[in-house]
Design an enzyme around this catalytic site. Structure first.
Site, PDB file in Angstrom:
ATOM      1  N   ARG A  12       0.910  -1.286   0.112  1.00  0.00           N
ATOM      2  CA  ARG A  12       0.036   0.089  -0.091  1.00  0.00           C
ATOM      3  C   ARG A  12       1.030   1.258  -0.052  1.00  0.00           C
ATOM      4  NH1 ARG A  12      -3.373  -0.282   5.453  1.00  0.00           N
ATOM      5  NH2 ARG A  12      -4.167   1.742   4.545  1.00  0.00           N
ATOM      6  N   TYR A 147       9.675   8.620  16.010  1.00  0.00           N
ATOM      7  CA  TYR A 147       9.855   8.172  14.405  1.00  0.00           C
ATOM      8  C   TYR A 147      10.792   8.864  14.015  1.00  0.00           C
ATOM      9  CZ  TYR A 147       8.045   8.557   9.822  1.00  0.00           C
ATOM     10  OH  TYR A 147       8.027   8.231   8.408  1.00  0.00           O
TER      11      TYR A 147
END
Length: 241
Positions: A12, A147
């Protein structure tokens, strides 16, 4: 025989676009995924690209998954480390679990995927590693300490490993996308996109997954053999590193 490319997080978003572009360029492509079985199977049917499920945060799962891919397609020549997750929180509210999950997938996962393939690439005298980092690994992002740290770590890994692979015909490069028009980004309210996000981007629009994919196709090619340890910033001019 065409070369074999393996893309993590490949069913995806940016990963899917990378898989499709590599297949169009003539590579045999395998897409790794970890989550939605229905979505992955739909991608496989639409694209004709085989999908393989495992969690890149587990070293043994990567060893076993790579063995399955190589049994089906042959030795992996090109690895695109694209798999990534977010567990956003302000630092004072971030849990050790949120930290560990993101580091485990976004940084340790790059080691877990690259390490089992490294010896084979060295022995064959050819390899292409492309690590999908992020603009936030370059500049940092409030609410994404985990992150940002992981993606910055990917850049350090890229530079160090490039030096080890160069004499063996292996290049290691990174791409740092900015805001890309994936399903996740386009789910942001239009008002937020138009008033807060797009005004930060000098070209005045979101990037497209296919634009990142074209960078990967180039870095995977023989034409990019003199480029290693480099970072391509695909962010519309939002940040210069």
């Amino acid at each position: 025989m065409s070369r074999v490319a393996l893309v993590t997080g490949g069913s995806r978003g940016i990963g899917a676009a990378i898989c499709v572009a590599l297949k169009a360029a003539g590579y045999k492509v395998a897409a790794n995924y970890a989550g939605n079985d229905e979505r992955a199977k739909a991608f496989e049917q639409e694209s004709g690209i085989p999908v393989y499920k495992w969690d890149v945060s587990s070293y043994q799962a990567c060893v076993d998954g790579i063995a399955r891919v190589e049994a089906d397609l042959g030795p992996v020549d090109i690895l695109v480390n694209n798999a990534g997750i977010t567990r956003d929180a302000m630092f004072h509210k971030m849990t050790p679990e949120q930290w560990g999950e993101v580091i485990g997938t976004n940084l340790t996962g790059v080691f877990n995927m690259t390490h089992p393939l490294w010896s084979g690439m060295r022995d064959r005298g050819f390899g292409r590693i492309v690590n999908i980092s992020s603009i936030n690994g370059q500049k940092g992002q409030m609410g994404q300490v985990n992150y940002s740290a992981a993606k910055a770590g990917d850049l350090g890994l890229t530079k160090a490993l490039a030096q080890e692979g160069a004499a063996k015909g292996i290049t290691v490069n990174a791409i740092c996308p900015g805001y890309i028009g994936t399903e996740m980004v386009r789910a942001v309210p239009e008002k937020v996109l138009n008033e807060r996000i797009i005004p930060q981007i000098p070209v005045g629009r979101l990037g497209e997954p296919e634009e990142v994919a074209r960078c990967v196709v180039f870095l995977a090619s023989d034409d990019a053999g003199f480029i290693t340890g480099s970072t391509i910033s695909a962010n519309g001019g939002q940040y210069f590193a």
